[in-house]
Design a protein around this motif. Structure first.
Motif, PDB file in Angstrom:
ATOM      1  N   VAL A 430       3.781 -11.175  -9.985  1.00 26.88           N
ATOM      2  CA  VAL A 430       3.060 -10.855  -8.591  1.00 26.88           C
ATOM      3  C   VAL A 430       2.219  -9.511  -8.788  1.00 26.88           C
ATOM      4  CG1 VAL A 430       3.659  -9.577  -6.320  1.00 26.88           C
ATOM      5  CG2 VAL A 430       4.916 -11.559  -7.230  1.00 26.88           C
ATOM      6  N   GLU A 431       2.515  -8.531  -9.513  1.00 32.40           N
ATOM      7  CA  GLU A 431       1.646  -7.428  -9.968  1.00 32.40           C
ATOM      8  C   GLU A 431       0.294  -7.842 -10.783  1.00 32.40           C
ATOM      9  OE1 GLU A 431       3.435  -4.140 -12.022  1.00 32.40           O
ATOM     10  OE2 GLU A 431       4.924  -4.128 -10.440  1.00 32.40           O
ATOM     11  N   LEU A 432       0.457  -8.763 -11.736  1.00 35.66           N
ATOM     12  CA  LEU A 432      -0.786  -9.324 -12.300  1.00 35.66           C
ATOM     13  C   LEU A 432      -1.955  -9.968 -11.226  1.00 35.66           C
ATOM     14  CD1 LEU A 432       0.404 -10.809 -15.502  1.00 35.66           C
ATOM     15  CD2 LEU A 432      -0.956  -8.747 -15.273  1.00 35.66           C
ATOM     16  N   LEU A 433      -1.032 -10.748 -10.348  1.00 35.41           N
ATOM     17  CA  LEU A 433      -2.138 -11.712  -9.364  1.00 35.41           C
ATOM     18  C   LEU A 433      -2.504 -10.743  -8.425  1.00 35.41           C
ATOM     19  CD1 LEU A 433       0.253 -14.902  -9.190  1.00 35.41           C
ATOM     20  CD2 LEU A 433      -2.273 -14.586 -10.137  1.00 35.41           C
ATOM     21  N   LEU A 434      -1.703  -9.857  -8.110  1.00 39.44           N
ATOM     22  CA  LEU A 434      -2.367  -8.733  -7.010  1.00 39.44           C
ATOM     23  C   LEU A 434      -3.534  -8.004  -7.365  1.00 39.44           C
ATOM     24  CD1 LEU A 434      -1.633  -7.822  -4.261  1.00 39.44           C
ATOM     25  CD2 LEU A 434      -0.213  -6.103  -5.233  1.00 39.44           C
ATOM     26  N   ALA A 435      -3.693  -7.555  -8.762  1.00 40.52           N
ATOM     27  CA  ALA A 435      -4.632  -7.025  -9.291  1.00 40.52           C
ATOM     28  C   ALA A 435      -5.995  -7.858  -9.312  1.00 40.52           C
ATOM     29  CB  ALA A 435      -4.454  -6.481 -10.841  1.00 40.52           C
ATOM     30  N   GLU A 436      -5.514  -9.167  -9.462  1.00 42.06           N
ATOM     31  CA  GLU A 436      -6.669 -10.336  -9.550  1.00 42.06           C
ATOM     32  C   GLU A 436      -7.190 -10.410  -7.969  1.00 42.06           C
ATOM     33  OE1 GLU A 436      -5.607 -13.755 -11.483  1.00 42.06           O
ATOM     34  OE2 GLU A 436      -5.537 -12.767 -13.274  1.00 42.06           O
ATOM     35  N   ALA A 437      -6.341 -10.450  -7.113  1.00 41.36           N
ATOM     36  CA  ALA A 437      -6.616 -10.781  -5.752  1.00 41.36           C
ATOM     37  C   ALA A 437      -7.270  -9.757  -5.335  1.00 41.36           C
ATOM     38  CB  ALA A 437      -5.301 -10.841  -4.935  1.00 41.36           C
ATOM     39  N   TYR A 438      -7.176  -8.290  -5.855  1.00 38.75           N
ATOM     40  CA  TYR A 438      -7.738  -7.296  -5.170  1.00 38.75           C
ATOM     41  C   TYR A 438      -9.442  -7.489  -5.710  1.00 38.75           C
ATOM     42  CZ  TYR A 438      -9.345  -2.318  -4.627  1.00 38.75           C
ATOM     43  OH  TYR A 438      -9.990  -1.168  -4.244  1.00 38.75           O
ATOM     44  N   VAL A 439      -9.781  -7.977  -6.791  1.00 40.10           N
ATOM     45  CA  VAL A 439     -11.064  -8.130  -7.190  1.00 40.10           C
ATOM     46  C   VAL A 439     -11.724  -9.277  -6.453  1.00 40.10           C
ATOM     47  CG1 VAL A 439     -12.468  -8.600  -9.030  1.00 40.10           C
ATOM     48  CG2 VAL A 439     -10.610  -7.346  -9.607  1.00 40.10           C
ATOM     49  N   ARG A 440     -10.848 -10.271  -5.961  1.00 44.21           N
ATOM     50  CA  ARG A 440     -11.319 -11.423  -5.340  1.00 44.21           C
ATOM     51  C   ARG A 440     -11.344 -11.203  -3.809  1.00 44.21           C
ATOM     52  NH1 ARG A 440      -7.763 -14.179  -8.299  1.00 44.21           N
ATOM     53  NH2 ARG A 440      -6.555 -14.971  -6.516  1.00 44.21           N
ATOM     54  N   ARG A 441     -10.814 -10.184  -3.435  1.00 44.68           N
ATOM     55  CA  ARG A 441     -10.454  -9.736  -1.871  1.00 44.68           C
ATOM     56  C   ARG A 441      -9.377 -10.657  -1.148  1.00 44.68           C
ATOM     57  NH1 ARG A 441     -10.650  -4.992  -1.728  1.00 44.68           N
ATOM     58  NH2 ARG A 441     -10.927  -5.114   0.559  1.00 44.68           N
ATOM     59  N   ASP A 442      -8.469 -11.247  -2.041  1.00 47.67           N
ATOM     60  CA  ASP A 442      -7.640 -12.199  -1.487  1.00 47.67           C
ATOM     61  C   ASP A 442      -6.191 -11.368  -1.465  1.00 47.67           C
ATOM     62  OD1 ASP A 442      -9.081 -14.412  -1.535  1.00 47.67           O
ATOM     63  OD2 ASP A 442      -8.647 -15.237  -3.390  1.00 47.67           O
ATOM     64  N   PRO A 460       1.594  -9.834   3.932  1.00 42.55           N
ATOM     65  CA  PRO A 460       0.221 -10.236   3.203  1.00 42.55           C
ATOM     66  C   PRO A 460      -0.666  -9.005   3.139  1.00 42.55           C
ATOM     67  CG  PRO A 460       0.532 -12.124   4.824  1.00 42.55           C
ATOM     68  CD  PRO A 460       1.676 -10.944   4.839  1.00 42.55           C
ATOM     69  N   THR A 461      -1.009  -8.653   1.931  1.00 42.45           N
ATOM     70  CA  THR A 461      -1.567  -7.189   1.438  1.00 42.45           C
ATOM     71  C   THR A 461      -2.304  -7.447   0.362  1.00 42.45           C
ATOM     72  OG1 THR A 461      -1.097  -4.912   1.065  1.00 42.45           O
ATOM     73  CG2 THR A 461       0.407  -6.498   0.232  1.00 42.45           C
ATOM     74  N   ARG A 462      -3.209  -6.438   0.155  1.00 42.71           N
ATOM     75  CA  ARG A 462      -4.207  -6.018  -1.077  1.00 42.71           C
ATOM     76  C   ARG A 462      -3.984  -4.800  -1.749  1.00 42.71           C
ATOM     77  NH1 ARG A 462      -8.415  -7.463   2.711  1.00 42.71           N
ATOM     78  NH2 ARG A 462      -8.844  -9.477   2.549  1.00 42.71           N
ATOM     79  N   SER A 463      -2.851  -4.147  -1.212  1.00 40.72           N
ATOM     80  CA  SER A 463      -2.778  -2.687  -1.436  1.00 40.72           C
ATOM     81  C   SER A 463      -1.836  -2.807  -2.866  1.00 40.72           C
ATOM     82  CB  SER A 463      -1.900  -2.113  -0.511  1.00 40.72           C
ATOM     83  OG  SER A 463      -1.400  -0.667  -0.951  1.00 40.72           O
ATOM     84  N   LEU A 464      -2.300  -2.205  -3.824  1.00 42.58           N
ATOM     85  CA  LEU A 464      -1.631  -2.112  -5.268  1.00 42.58           C
ATOM     86  C   LEU A 464      -0.443  -1.340  -5.129  1.00 42.58           C
ATOM     87  CD1 LEU A 464      -4.601  -2.235  -7.685  1.00 42.58           C
ATOM     88  CD2 LEU A 464      -2.859  -4.111  -7.599  1.00 42.58           C
ATOM     89  N   VAL A 465      -0.555  -0.120  -4.525  1.00 45.87           N
ATOM     90  CA  VAL A 465       0.393   0.840  -4.324  1.00 45.87           C
ATOM     91  C   VAL A 465       1.647   0.458  -3.586  1.00 45.87           C
ATOM     92  CG1 VAL A 465       0.898   3.209  -3.746  1.00 45.87           C
ATOM     93  CG2 VAL A 465      -1.207   2.799  -4.573  1.00 45.87           C
ATOM     94  N   ARG A 466       1.405  -0.097  -2.518  1.00 42.82           N
ATOM     95  CA  ARG A 466       2.309  -0.703  -1.498  1.00 42.82           C
ATOM     96  C   ARG A 466       3.072  -1.772  -2.204  1.00 42.82           C
ATOM     97  NH1 ARG A 466       1.530  -3.446   4.166  1.00 42.82           N
ATOM     98  NH2 ARG A 466       3.836  -3.712   4.813  1.00 42.82           N
ATOM     99  N   ALA A 467       2.416  -2.729  -2.809  1.00 42.00           N
ATOM    100  CA  ALA A 467       3.066  -3.843  -3.440  1.00 42.00           C
ATOM    101  C   ALA A 467       3.982  -3.367  -4.535  1.00 42.00           C
ATOM    102  CB  ALA A 467       2.077  -4.807  -4.087  1.00 42.00           C
ATOM    103  N   LYS A 468       3.635  -2.514  -5.522  1.00 40.69           N
ATOM    104  CA  LYS A 468       4.516  -1.995  -6.725  1.00 40.69           C
ATOM    105  C   LYS A 468       5.581  -1.066  -6.253  1.00 40.69           C
ATOM    106  CE  LYS A 468       0.795  -1.618  -9.949  1.00 40.69           C
ATOM    107  NZ  LYS A 468      -0.068  -0.865 -10.887  1.00 40.69           N
ATOM    108  N   ARG A 469       5.576  -0.418  -5.047  1.00 36.83           N
ATOM    109  CA  ARG A 469       6.550   0.365  -4.456  1.00 36.83           C
ATOM    110  C   ARG A 469       7.877  -0.758  -3.823  1.00 36.83           C
ATOM    111  NH1 ARG A 469       3.923   3.356  -1.322  1.00 36.83           N
ATOM    112  NH2 ARG A 469       4.205   1.970   0.766  1.00 36.83           N
ATOM    113  N   VAL A 470       7.252  -1.807  -2.937  1.00 37.22           N
ATOM    114  CA  VAL A 470       8.129  -2.834  -2.741  1.00 37.22           C
ATOM    115  C   VAL A 470       8.879  -3.467  -3.694  1.00 37.22           C
ATOM    116  CG1 VAL A 470       8.443  -4.926  -1.256  1.00 37.22           C
ATOM    117  CG2 VAL A 470       7.039  -2.904  -0.421  1.00 37.22           C
ATOM    118  N   LEU A 471       8.249  -3.873  -4.752  1.00 33.25           N
ATOM    119  CA  LEU A 471       8.764  -4.806  -5.727  1.00 33.25           C
ATOM    120  C   LEU A 471       9.632  -3.905  -6.652  1.00 33.25           C
ATOM    121  CD1 LEU A 471       5.590  -6.437  -7.420  1.00 33.25           C
ATOM    122  CD2 LEU A 471       7.280  -7.607  -6.014  1.00 33.25           C
TER     123      LEU A 471
END
Length: 587
Positions: A430-442, A460-471
């Motif tokens: 999820v962290e890897l894909l979230l980083a790619e999604a941030y670049v693609r705005r997905d 649904p989010t693009r926030s890296l900080v929020r995603a890592k905290r939840v994970l």
């Protein structure tokens, strides 16, 4: 003798022989799908092909516009002449030659349709901008497949290509040091005539699960070319085997069924007295004797078995594993990872023009002038000083496309000790894909199910900080309420779709449900509810990738089949492998 499928030298020689056959008649064979990355091996093969071609060779730029592909109105010449002047497109320029298509796996549907239509008819019909003409366009295609993982050329084009080559396992040293086999060498070893090439090729295609009727037809054309190459009027059995190996083996979707052993017939007791001979019906003079018919039937059957063995020997050794791991595409026709395109009147990428009011869109000046140019002689008088007369009927506005956001919804089984091991991998993916999604705005969302319920732990989010905290705080352990997890993921995906996005569900589970929707335990009821929830995903046309995280695969295959999704067993995958599988499935 046919080369081994994993022998790089044999693969390279097959590729050179395929280039020679294709150069002999490009339009008749349709083309070649060449799977190979950019590099000296591919350039060496393309150079070999160009040396043998006699017609023009054109390279099609990625993202080519219709005006350049099929032609249209030559605007400057039309304005000078006062009458419509046709400008030939790339396909008409390639008449009698070959078109090389890089990144063929990313062709848009409209381009695929135009190429397929031109291959079928050999003509280009221009009926636009006041033009009505037919231009000859007999060419062959070389589709350069540079896709990663499961990215492939559109089947509508690949089905029309006689030859499919894979040079991904051939190195430059293999290509330069491979022994060269002269054309027709295999045919000279065995000159036995083929009894019925058409029937044999159709039987072999059916045995290997090839549904398209074009495949045996193209193989028959290759057979005749090989025979002509060897200086024979009629193809031999060796020609038939070589054509089937080149054309049918790469298209195989299953292995032929093993022949069933004949059941022993019970011995009949001998009669005491021989029965009187029965009267024979009058013999038909046009009907051959029974033994002659049996001999005639045996000959093509033996040929079928010979060709079957040759094609079977040419199959890749990992074909069965790849066929079992394959599945239906999640989104047929999607290009890249950009998501589905949607219409937008003011923003997006230009994809053509249409008649309209410039106050309600962006004026396409060039298209407007093209629409007005054919009518200038009728509109302009002798004393009218204006160079171009434009009426409201000539106005063209741009057609624009913008992509819709792709939202990848991870539905993670967080139950039990085995799932806890997979949970760490899911977090990394999820962290890897979230980083790619941030670049693609997905965007990415996360649904976890454990114990007796499922919950959306990451909307649904693009926030890296929020995603890592939840994970980091995602717990694990307990039962497996698989149906509840699928229901929650489906609800979230439908909400994304209603908002105009493109949802993709990625389910990570071992498939062993043991908690029903009511919260009660029981594997039988929980398994039935999970399959029912998967069928709901199929009815709602929600794309899903099922990643089997069990120690012994196949536990979640039934879920993938019920949802008509892709199945991917990854019993020993790390976070990077899971991320790569998801990227390939959502491409």
């Amino acid at each position: 003798m046919a080369p081994e499928p994993d022998d790089p030298a044999g693969v390279w020689n097959d590729a050179l022989h395929a280039a020679d056959l294709f150069a002999a008649d490009p339009h008749c064979l349709g083309g070649i799908v060449l799977r190979a990355g950019t590099g000296p091996v591919r350039d060496l093969w393309l150079g070999h092909l160009r040396d043998r071609l006699t017609g023009p060779v054109r390279r099609m730029p990625p993202g080519i516009a219709d005006d350049r592909l099929i032609g249209g109105l030559d605007l400057p010449a039309t304005l000078r002449a006062g009458r419509p002047v046709i400008q030939r497109g790339l396909l008409a320029e390639a008449d009698g030659g070959v078109v090389v298509v890089p990144m063929a796996e990313r062709l848009e549907r409209s381009t695929v349709a135009r190429l397929a239509g031109a291959l079928d008819t050999g003509l280009l019909a221009l009926e636009r901008d006041g033009l009505a003409a037919r231009l000859p366009a007999r060419f062959g295609l070389v589709l350069l497949d540079e896709g990663q993982e499961d990215e492939t050329v559109a089947e509508a084009l690949a089905d029309r290509m006689a030859l499919r080559l894979d040079l991904s396992g051939v190195s430059l040293r293999d290509a330069r040091t491979a022994p060269s086999f002269p054309p027709g060498e295999a045919a000279e070893e065995e000159s036995q005539s083929a009894p019925d090439a058409t029937a044999t090729l159709c039987a072999v295609a059916e045995a290997f699960g090839i549904a398209s009727l074009r495949a045996p037809l193209l193989a028959l054309r290759i057979t005749r070319l090989i025979a002509r190459e060897a200086g024979r009027d009629e193809p031999s059995e060796a020609d038939l085997i070589e054509a089937a190996r080149l054309v049918l083996a790469p298209r195989a979707t299953r292995l032929p069924a093993a022949p069933q052993p004949a059941e022993p017939q019970p011995a009949e007791p001998e009669p005491a007295d021989p029965p009187p001979p029965e009267p024979q019906p009058p013999q038909d003079v046009d009907r051959p004797p029974e033994d002659a018919r049996e001999r005639a039937d045996a000959t093509p059957r033996e040929a079928d078995e010979t060709v079957l063995d040759a094609v079977h020997a040419a199959l890749p050794k990992d074909l069965l594993a790849r066929l079992l791991a394959g599945g239906p595409p999640l989104r047929a026709g999607a290009a890249g990872r950009m998501g589905a395109a949607s219409a937008s009147p003011l923003t997006g990428r230009p994809v053509g023009s249409r008649p309209g009011d410039p106050r309600r869109g962006r004026l396409d000046l060039i298209a407007t002038l093209r629409a007005a140019a054919p009518w200038q002689r009728l509109r302009r008088g002798e004393t009218d000083p204006r160079r171009v007369l434009v009426t409201p009927e000539d106005f063209r506005i741009r057609r624009l496309k913008r992509r819709s956001e792709t939202t990848t919804i991870f539905c993670v089984d967080a139950s039990g000790s085995a799932a806890l091991e997979r949970l760490a991998e899911a977090k990394g993916a999820v962290e890897l894909l979230l980083a790619e999604a941030y670049v693609r705005r997905d965007r990415i969302a996360l649904v976890a199910f454990r114990g007796a319920r499922a919950e959306t732990v990451l909307p649904p989010t693009r926030s890296l900080v929020r995603a890592k905290r939840v994970l980091a705080g995602l717990p694990g352990g307990g039962g497996t309420p698989l149906a509840a997890g699928l229901d929650t993921a489906a609800t979230l995906a439908l909400g994304v779709r209603r908002a105009g996005g493109s949802p993709v569900i990625v389910l990570l589970t071992d498939g062993r449900a043991n908690v029903a929707r009511s919260g009660l335990g029981g594997r039988a009821l929980a398994g039935e509810e999970a399959l029912a929830a998967a069928r709901v995903l199929r009815v709602q046309a929600l794309p899903i990738l099922v990643i089997d995280t069990g120690a012994r695969p196949d536990g979640a295959r039934g879920l993938a089949e019920a949802a008509q999704g892709r199945y991917c067993p990854l019993p020993h995958a790390d976070a990077g492998s899971v991320s790569a599988a998801v990227r390939a499935a959502t491409a």
